[in-house]
Design an enzyme around this catalytic site. Sequence first.
Site, PDB file in Angstrom:
ATOM      1  N   SER A   1       4.764   2.586   7.837  1.00  6.99           N
ATOM      2  CA  SER A   1       4.404   1.494   6.925  1.00  6.99           C
ATOM      3  C   SER A   1       5.619   0.961   6.187  1.00  6.99           C
ATOM      4  CB  SER A   1       3.386   1.992   5.901  1.00  6.99           C
ATOM      5  OG  SER A   1       2.127   2.145   6.459  1.00  6.99           O
TER       6      SER A   1
ATOM      7  N   ASP B   1       0.098  -7.577   1.270  1.00  2.00           N
ATOM      8  CA  ASP B   1       0.595  -6.223   1.521  1.00  2.00           C
ATOM      9  C   ASP B   1       2.116  -6.162   1.539  1.00  2.00           C
ATOM     10  OD1 ASP B   1       0.303  -3.513   1.838  1.00  2.00           O
ATOM     11  OD2 ASP B   1       0.020  -3.586   4.004  1.00  2.00           O
TER      12      ASP B   1
ATOM     13  N   HIS C   1       0.810  -1.219   0.000  1.00  2.00           N
ATOM     14  CA  HIS C   1       0.000   0.000   0.000  1.00  2.00           C
ATOM     15  C   HIS C   1       0.846   1.273   0.000  1.00  2.00           C
ATOM     16  CE1 HIS C   1       0.314  -0.180   4.553  1.00  2.00           C
ATOM     17  NE2 HIS C   1       0.499   1.109   4.342  1.00  2.00           N
TER      18      HIS C   1
END
Length: 458
Positions: A260, A185, A155
């Site tokens: 992230s 992911d 993402h």
Amino acid sequence: MYNDEYNHYSQYSRSSGQDYHSSPAPSPAGPEIPVRDMKPAKKKGGWVKIAAFALACALVGGAAGGGAVWFAGRSGGETEIVRANHPTTQVTLRTVDGKTAMTDPEVYAANVNSVVSINTSATAGYNFYGQPVQNASAGSGFILTKDGYIATNYHVVKNAETVKVTLYNGDTYDAAFVNGDEDYDIAVIKINAENLQAVTLGDSSALNVGDRVLAIGNPLGELTFSMTGGMVSCVDRAINVDGTPFNMIQTDASINPGNSGGPLFNQYGEVVGIVSAKYSASANGASAEGLGFAIPMNDVFAMIKDIMTNGYVTNKPFLGITPGTMNQQMAVQYRYDVSEGVFVYSVEEGSAADDAGLRMGDVITKVDDTAVSSVEDLNAAKKKYSAGDTSTLEVYRGGETITVPITWGATPVENQAAAQQQQSQQNQGNQGNGGSQDPYGGNYYNPFEDLFRYFYGY
């Protein structure tokens, strides 16, 4: 923000509608600490003068002695000044060997040069005048090989047009998107560099609740190369992120937007997880803290290696059906005795499901010992297998329950190519690729959405 019926999860890449400017890498001497003038209230009495004198000594001593502490007290009718000296501790630069436990500063020193800051950009839509609006996003990653392969979250780099990778020493590179897998992911990007310092990957299955873990990343897209610490709060925690099931390591280490794709380290300085999700609110809207999640390294290591070697995941399991979640209304309509499971709408010819004899109208209720009540449950169960593995399906058919042995197939290359087509189109013609999701979901840019998404964890 990732939402499900009960939980609210947010990805950690920092996204905004304005051009993003990364902060410079921290200097070797450390960040500057702002000093605020203090003006204590005036009070009468001799002790106030002593306290003021002690405070003045502390300020002078701190400036001259580098961390010395002064204390004032009264002994035998006279003021006694006592100074405590704390010598600067030198951090030993250790080699990660998987056997030697390290202090937190040692883990940081051994790995900070292997962590990267990722800044991305993409066209998020168009404003009222038809002009393109650029969206900027920030995330983290870590170096896998000396020649520039880097792991991050999918993402972070989804739908991006450009991506910049910044090392701890301040060097910045354009990165190319190699490939990734949205279901897990994960993504791999590549920079043209040599003699980089790669991380050491650890065994995530060896983690226990209570083990010390550390995260290094790029929180808020500004506080680059920050380290936070905590413990493993849970292993094998099943969570649902925007309808996609994940098996996660839960930790109370502080995680924020921009973390992230960053690494989660164990006490030996090995990467045992990829920081990927955060619980930000409960079902009733109450805020929550100390609930971060990371993808276990063991779950994705083979896929990452596959992407680096073959350009895509070759052993991703594939069933070959068009599935739907069974419900009470369907049970009444079709006069079935089951109201939960995965309804088979169609079966692809030559697929694993076809070879196993599955038919349209079947309802899958169990995969081996795992009960399946929805498509999400089936997807979660499927993640436990690789192409070529065998399972036994429990299937409702014609008013009775039967068992169907099946060998999982591999997701066809053309299926994965189709899933990556949009990403490839975004990357085409750009030297540096990777970036952020389109956070707007529309063609026109609303500046107020940026504020909403920033404060509410989108």
